[in-house]
Write an enzyme that holds these catalytic residues in place. Sequence first.
Site, PDB file in Angstrom:
ATOM      1  NE  ARG A 104      -5.348 -12.218   6.280  1.00 13.16           N
ATOM      2  CZ  ARG A 104      -6.115 -11.118   6.277  1.00 13.16           C
ATOM      3  NH1 ARG A 104      -6.204 -10.352   5.204  1.00 13.16           N
ATOM      4  NH2 ARG A 104      -6.781 -10.774   7.332  1.00 13.16           N
ATOM      5  CD  GLU A 149      -8.809  -9.427  -2.349  1.00 13.43           C
ATOM      6  OE1 GLU A 149      -7.655  -9.930  -2.299  1.00 13.43           O
ATOM      7  OE2 GLU A 149      -9.475  -9.154  -1.333  1.00 13.43           O
ATOM      8  CG  HIS A 163      -5.039  -6.433   0.222  1.00 14.68           C
ATOM      9  ND1 HIS A 163      -6.186  -6.497   0.977  1.00 14.68           N
ATOM     10  CD2 HIS A 163      -5.171  -7.379  -0.747  1.00 14.68           C
ATOM     11  CE1 HIS A 163      -6.985  -7.433   0.473  1.00 14.68           C
ATOM     12  NE2 HIS A 163      -6.386  -7.982  -0.572  1.00 14.68           N
ATOM     13  CE  LYS A 186      -3.762  -2.269   2.657  1.00 13.76           C
ATOM     14  NZ  LYS A 186      -4.548  -2.140   3.910  1.00 13.76           N
ATOM     15  CB  THR A 245      -6.946  -6.078  10.366  1.00  9.58           C
ATOM     16  OG1 THR A 245      -7.390  -7.276   9.721  1.00  9.58           O
ATOM     17  CG2 THR A 245      -7.358  -4.877   9.561  1.00  9.58           C
ATOM     18  CG  PHE A 252     -12.842   2.151   8.560  1.00  8.67           C
ATOM     19  CD1 PHE A 252     -12.373   1.452   7.458  1.00  8.67           C
ATOM     20  CD2 PHE A 252     -13.469   1.439   9.579  1.00  8.67           C
ATOM     21  CE1 PHE A 252     -12.513   0.075   7.362  1.00  8.67           C
ATOM     22  CE2 PHE A 252     -13.608   0.048   9.497  1.00  8.67           C
ATOM     23  CZ  PHE A 252     -13.131  -0.629   8.378  1.00  8.67           C
ATOM     24  NE  ARG A 302      -1.972  -6.062   7.229  1.00  9.08           N
ATOM     25  CZ  ARG A 302      -3.165  -6.555   6.956  1.00  9.08           C
ATOM     26  NH1 ARG A 302      -3.782  -7.344   7.836  1.00  9.08           N
ATOM     27  NH2 ARG A 302      -3.779  -6.269   5.813  1.00  9.08           N
ATOM     28  CE1 TYR A 339      -9.210  -3.277   1.688  1.00  8.92           C
ATOM     29  CE2 TYR A 339      -8.513  -1.132   0.903  1.00  8.92           C
ATOM     30  CZ  TYR A 339      -8.223  -2.332   1.514  1.00  8.92           C
ATOM     31  OH  TYR A 339      -6.947  -2.602   1.956  1.00  8.92           O
ATOM     32  CG  ASN A 358      -3.058  -2.688   7.358  1.00 10.89           C
ATOM     33  OD1 ASN A 358      -2.994  -2.232   6.213  1.00 10.89           O
ATOM     34  ND2 ASN A 358      -4.114  -3.322   7.819  1.00 10.89           N
TER      35      ASN A 358
HETATM   36  N1  UDP Z   1      -9.197  -0.917   8.304  1.00  8.08           N
HETATM   37  C1  UDP Z   1      -9.177   0.203   9.133  1.00  8.08           C
HETATM   38  N2  UDP Z   1      -9.884   0.152  10.316  1.00  8.08           N
HETATM   39  C2  UDP Z   1     -10.568  -0.942  10.699  1.00  8.08           C
HETATM   40  C3  UDP Z   1     -10.589  -2.064   9.867  1.00  8.08           C
HETATM   41  C4  UDP Z   1      -9.878  -2.031   8.678  1.00  8.08           C
HETATM   42  O1  UDP Z   1      -8.547   1.208   8.800  1.00  8.08           O
HETATM   43  O2  UDP Z   1     -11.179  -0.922  11.795  1.00  8.08           O
HETATM   44  C5  UDP Z   1      -8.459  -0.875   7.019  1.00  8.08           C
HETATM   45  C6  UDP Z   1      -7.083  -1.556   7.093  1.00  8.08           C
HETATM   46  O3  UDP Z   1      -6.178  -0.812   6.291  1.00  8.08           O
HETATM   47  C7  UDP Z   1      -7.380  -2.913   6.511  1.00  8.08           C
HETATM   48  C8  UDP Z   1      -8.413  -2.583   5.448  1.00  8.08           C
HETATM   49  O4  UDP Z   1      -9.206  -1.563   6.042  1.00  8.08           O
HETATM   50  O5  UDP Z   1      -6.221  -3.525   5.988  1.00  8.08           O
HETATM   51  C9  UDP Z   1      -9.296  -3.742   5.041  1.00  8.08           C
HETATM   52  O6  UDP Z   1      -9.942  -4.277   6.184  1.00  8.08           O
HETATM   53  P1  UDP Z   1     -10.094  -5.854   6.380  1.00  8.08           P
HETATM   54  O7  UDP Z   1     -11.051  -6.039   7.510  1.00  8.08           O
HETATM   55  O8  UDP Z   1     -10.395  -6.494   5.079  1.00  8.08           O
HETATM   56  O9  UDP Z   1      -8.631  -6.275   6.914  1.00  8.08           O
HETATM   57  P2  UDP Z   1      -7.452  -7.064   6.182  1.00  8.08           P
HETATM   58  O10 UDP Z   1      -8.064  -8.144   5.343  1.00  8.08           O
HETATM   59  O11 UDP Z   1      -6.660  -6.058   5.363  1.00  8.08           O
HETATM   60  O12 UDP Z   1      -6.620  -7.620   7.317  1.00  8.08           O
HETATM   61 MG    MG Z   2      -9.600  -8.063   3.899  1.00  3.88          MG
END
Ligand code: UDP
Ligand code: MG
Length: 166
Positions: free
Chosen positions: A91, A136, A125, A10, A97, A58, A108, A50, A122
Site C-alpha cells: 500500500r 480477494e 489494486h 488494472k 486511492t 461511481f 498511483r 468491489y 490508479n
Molecule cells: N474509486 C474511485 N473514486 C472514488 C473512490 C474509489 O474511482 O472516490 C475507485 C478507485 O479505482 C479505487 C477503487 O475505486 O482504487 C476502490 O476504492 P477503495 O476505496 O477500495 O480504494 P483502494 O483500496 O483501491 O485504495
Molecule cells: Mg480497497
Amino acid sequence: MNEPTLILIKPDGLVKSLTGNVLTRLSETKLEIVAAKMVKVSDALAREHYESLKDKPFFGELIKYLKGELHNRCKVMAMVYYGEGAIAKVREIAGVTNPEEANSVSIRGQYGRITTKGVYENVIHASSNLQDAQREIKLWFRPDEIIVDLYPTKKVSKNTDEKVWA
Ligand code: UDP
Ligand code: MG
C-alpha cells in the site's frame, strides 16, 4: 508474521505498458511473488471484488474500469505477494486511492489519473487488510495456483469436463 496481499495491475496499467515499471517498484518490498496470472474479468468477478462499494455513485463506472471496458483491454494481471508486513508495504508503494493526492513517487501518484467521469484510474489494486486479502485472494485464485499454503483447503470430487491440451 508473513502475510499475503492481492495485487491487480488494472486495465489502465496494462494499456499504458506499465507492467514492468510496476513490478520493478514492487520489487523494492523484497516480498515473494507466490502467484501470478492474466485474467479476463467477468462482470460477476468485478462486482464481487468491489462488493463493498456497490452503493457508491461511481460503482457502475468502476466495474466497467476493472472489466477493461474503458480501455478496450479486457484483462488484468493478478498476483499474490507474500512476506512480512506485505499489505502495508505494498500500500505504501502503491500510494493513496486518489492519484492526485498520492505521493508523486508512488505508483498511483506517478502513473494514475482521474477521468472526466470521475473514476480514479490508479493503475493497481492492493489489499487493505488481512480479511480483505483473504477474501480477494480466494476470489481470484484457486488453491493450486498459489505456491504456498495460505488458507485451509478441502478435496471435492467433481464430475465436470475439464479442458486439457489436445
Ligand atoms: N474509486 C474511485 N473514486 C472514488 C473512490 C474509489 O474511482 O472516490 C475507485 C478507485 O479505482 C479505487 C477503487 O475505486 O482504487 C476502490 O476504492 P477503495 O476505496 O477500495 O480504494 P483502494 O483500496 O483501491 O485504495
Ligand atoms: Mg480497497
